[in-house]
Design an enzyme around this catalytic site. Structure first.
Site, PDB file in Angstrom:
ATOM      1  N   ASP A 228       3.912  50.041  59.129  1.00 15.10           N
ATOM      2  CA  ASP A 228       3.546  51.121  60.274  1.00 15.10           C
ATOM      3  C   ASP A 228       3.979  50.707  61.454  1.00 15.10           C
ATOM      4  OD1 ASP A 228       2.717  52.728  58.316  1.00 15.10           O
ATOM      5  OD2 ASP A 228       0.664  52.033  58.494  1.00 15.10           O
ATOM      6  N   GLU A 229       4.775  49.578  61.525  1.00 13.19           N
ATOM      7  CA  GLU A 229       5.294  49.195  62.701  1.00 13.19           C
ATOM      8  C   GLU A 229       6.712  49.160  63.177  1.00 13.19           C
ATOM      9  OE1 GLU A 229       3.649  45.342  64.059  1.00 13.19           O
ATOM     10  OE2 GLU A 229       1.445  45.945  63.527  1.00 13.19           O
TER      11      GLU A 229
END
EC number: 3.5.1.10
Length: 285
Positions: A228-229
């Site tokens: 999620d980055e």
């Protein structure tokens, strides 16, 4: 003059003469610029540009333009792409139990908002999970996760066989391996039900409720090995209050997720997103 349009996107180290070289090349090759956007990133020293053009001289074809542009690209050390806007990209949709994003994407595709060719719908749940949905002629594939490595191998094989250009994780609740993330680098979009990087993982809305947040949101980003980055393409938020339960947050969040993911897909399909290290440059319409 032809109404047929082409698009050129590029990034390179910033230096004088880039815009002049691009516009002069297009003019000398019988092309007419319809729209041009550019951005000079002072932090990284890189230049980004998106140009939409059509042919005043129909004798000059796209392959000839691409070949001719090589010399300019080499001189300015460009990463670039030039294509026919009428050529639709092939898109594979991965989904788990939550189907609201999938339904929204299919609706936008069928109404012509998302100009793409769906190659397959892939799920780690059987077809019966979506018995209420009409997939039409889009092939459906059930790949259960009995072994993560073998299941991902099936997905990647299907991506290759179908010539898929973009993979969309439409609330696909499986964490991709580092190998799969690397192989789909720059061509896999995920929707995360949080205004990143605030809350990660599967229970983002519950985490938000526990923290008493006043805004919830969703983030569409390219997938990388960092959970999620990845580089963010689009985000949106909605104001909430102390009266909202986790269930209300989930309901409101679904609406945000749908529109954020749809915008991110549309931007990608229309060549509006250029990677800039861990970030993106998004030329809005």
């Amino acid at each position: 003059m032809s109404h047929h349009q082409y698009v050129l996107t590029l990034s390179c180290p910033d230096r004088p003469g880039i815009v002049s070289a691009v516009s002069t090349f297009l003019a000398h090759n019988g092309q007419n610029i319809i729209d041009a956007q550019q951005f000079d990133d002072a932090e990284t020293g890189r230049f980004f540009m998106r140009v939409v053009f059509n042919a005043a001289d129909l004798a000059v074809r796209l392959p000839a333009l691409q070949t001719g542009f090589d010399a300019i690209a080499e001189r300015f050390r460009m990463t670039w792409h030039m294509r026919d806007r009428a050529a639709q990209r092939k898109v594979m949709l991965l989904v788990s139990k939550s189907d609201h994003c999938l339904v929204d994407i299919l609706y936008r595709w069928r109404t012509g908002e998302l100009k793409m060719i769906p190659t397959a719908i892939v799920s780690n749940h059987p077809r019966e999970t979506y018995a209420h949905l009409d997939f039409g002629e889009i092939p459906f594939h059930y790949f259960p996760v009995t072994s993560k490595a073998s299941q991902e191998a099936q997905v990647l094989k299907l991506v290759e066989e179908t010539g898929t250009d973009l993979v969309v994780l439409a609330r696909y609740m499986q964490i991709l391996s580092n190998d799969m993330s690397a192989r789909l680098s720059g061509r896999c979009i995920n929707i995360h039900h949080s205004f990143l990087p605030g809350f990660k993982g599967a229970k983002a809305y519950h985490q938000a409720h526990e923290r008493g947040v006043k805004l919830i949101g969703a983030t569409a980003h390219y997938v990388t090995s960092d959970l999620d980055e990845g580089p963010i393409i689009d985000q949106d938020v909605e104001r909430i209050s102390h009266r909202d339960t986790p269930e209300a947050l989930v309901r409101k969040g679904r609406d945000i997720e749908r529109r954020v993911l749809a915008r991110a897909i549309r931007h990608h399909l229309d060549d509006r997103v250029i990677l800039n290290g861990r970030k993106t440059v998004v030329f809005m319409d």
